[in-house]
Design a protein around this motif. Structure first.
Motif, short mmCIF file in Angstrom:
data_model
loop_
_atom_site.label_atom_id
_atom_site.label_comp_id
_atom_site.label_asym_id
_atom_site.label_seq_id
_atom_site.Cartn_x
_atom_site.Cartn_y
_atom_site.Cartn_z
N ASP A 82 0.85 -1.18 0.00
CA ASP A 82 0.00 0.00 0.00
C ASP A 82 0.90 1.24 0.00
O ASP A 82 1.70 1.42 0.91
CB ASP A 82 -0.90 -0.03 1.24
CG ASP A 82 -2.07 0.93 1.14
OD1 ASP A 82 -2.17 1.69 0.16
OD2 ASP A 82 -2.90 0.92 2.06
N HIS B 228 -8.40 3.74 -3.98
CA HIS B 228 -7.95 2.34 -3.94
C HIS B 228 -8.93 1.48 -4.73
O HIS B 228 -10.14 1.50 -4.47
CB HIS B 228 -7.90 1.83 -2.49
CG HIS B 228 -6.64 2.18 -1.78
ND1 HIS B 228 -6.52 3.30 -1.00
CD2 HIS B 228 -5.44 1.57 -1.75
CE1 HIS B 228 -5.30 3.36 -0.51
NE2 HIS B 228 -4.61 2.31 -0.95
N LYS C 264 -6.91 -3.59 -2.60
CA LYS C 264 -6.12 -3.37 -1.38
C LYS C 264 -5.59 -4.69 -0.85
O LYS C 264 -6.10 -5.23 0.10
CB LYS C 264 -6.99 -2.71 -0.31
CG LYS C 264 -6.86 -1.22 -0.25
CD LYS C 264 -7.56 -0.68 0.97
CE LYS C 264 -6.74 0.42 1.57
NZ LYS C 264 -7.40 1.10 2.66
N PHE D 58 -1.70 -4.08 -4.80
CA PHE D 58 -2.41 -2.84 -4.50
C PHE D 58 -2.53 -2.04 -5.79
O PHE D 58 -1.55 -1.84 -6.49
CB PHE D 58 -1.67 -2.03 -3.43
CG PHE D 58 -1.65 -2.71 -2.10
CD1 PHE D 58 -2.58 -2.37 -1.13
CD2 PHE D 58 -0.74 -3.71 -1.83
CE1 PHE D 58 -2.58 -3.01 0.09
CE2 PHE D 58 -0.74 -4.36 -0.61
CZ PHE D 58 -1.66 -4.02 0.35
N VAL E 76 -4.09 1.64 -7.17
CA VAL E 76 -4.62 2.94 -6.78
C VAL E 76 -4.79 3.78 -8.04
O VAL E 76 -3.85 3.95 -8.81
CB VAL E 76 -3.67 3.66 -5.79
CG1 VAL E 76 -4.21 5.03 -5.42
CG2 VAL E 76 -3.43 2.82 -4.55
#
Length: 101
Positions: A49, A69, A72, A77, A79
């Motif tokens: 993250d 996000h 997650k 991850f 984004v």
């Protein structure tokens, strides 16, 4: 996915930074975001993250981006980072570290 050296965003708008060394990762992500047209975005793909990067964006460009996000973890991850406004390029050297990751 094939990536050109000068453009790390693939045709699917994903910027996979997992293989990029931590020592240069933040700088490349920020440079890529700064070069986006207003209203455009890319999806950052990382193995952790990117919280330190989020704090860096918030400190340097409050209200100039959105951070959403999409996935997650635990091992991936994603984004979505969108540029909301035009910005002057920073005159100082941008930090490049990943906050210990």
């Amino acid at each position: 996915m094939t990536m050109q050296k000068e453009n790390l965003i693939g045709p699917d708008k994903v910027m996979d930074v997992r293989p990029i060394p931590c020592s240069v990762k933040h700088g490349l992500i920020i440079k890529t975001w700064l070069e986006l047209p207003v209203g455009d975005h890319f999806i950052l793909l990382n193995d952790h993250d990117p919280v330190p990067l989020r704090y860096q964006f918030a400190a340097l460009w409050p209200d100039a981006f959105t951070w959403e996000h999409l996935v997650k973890g635990p091992g991936e991850f994603r984004v979505k980072i969108t540029k909301l406004t035009e910005l002057a390029k920073p005159t100082e050297q941008l930090p490049t570290a990943c906050g210990g990751h």
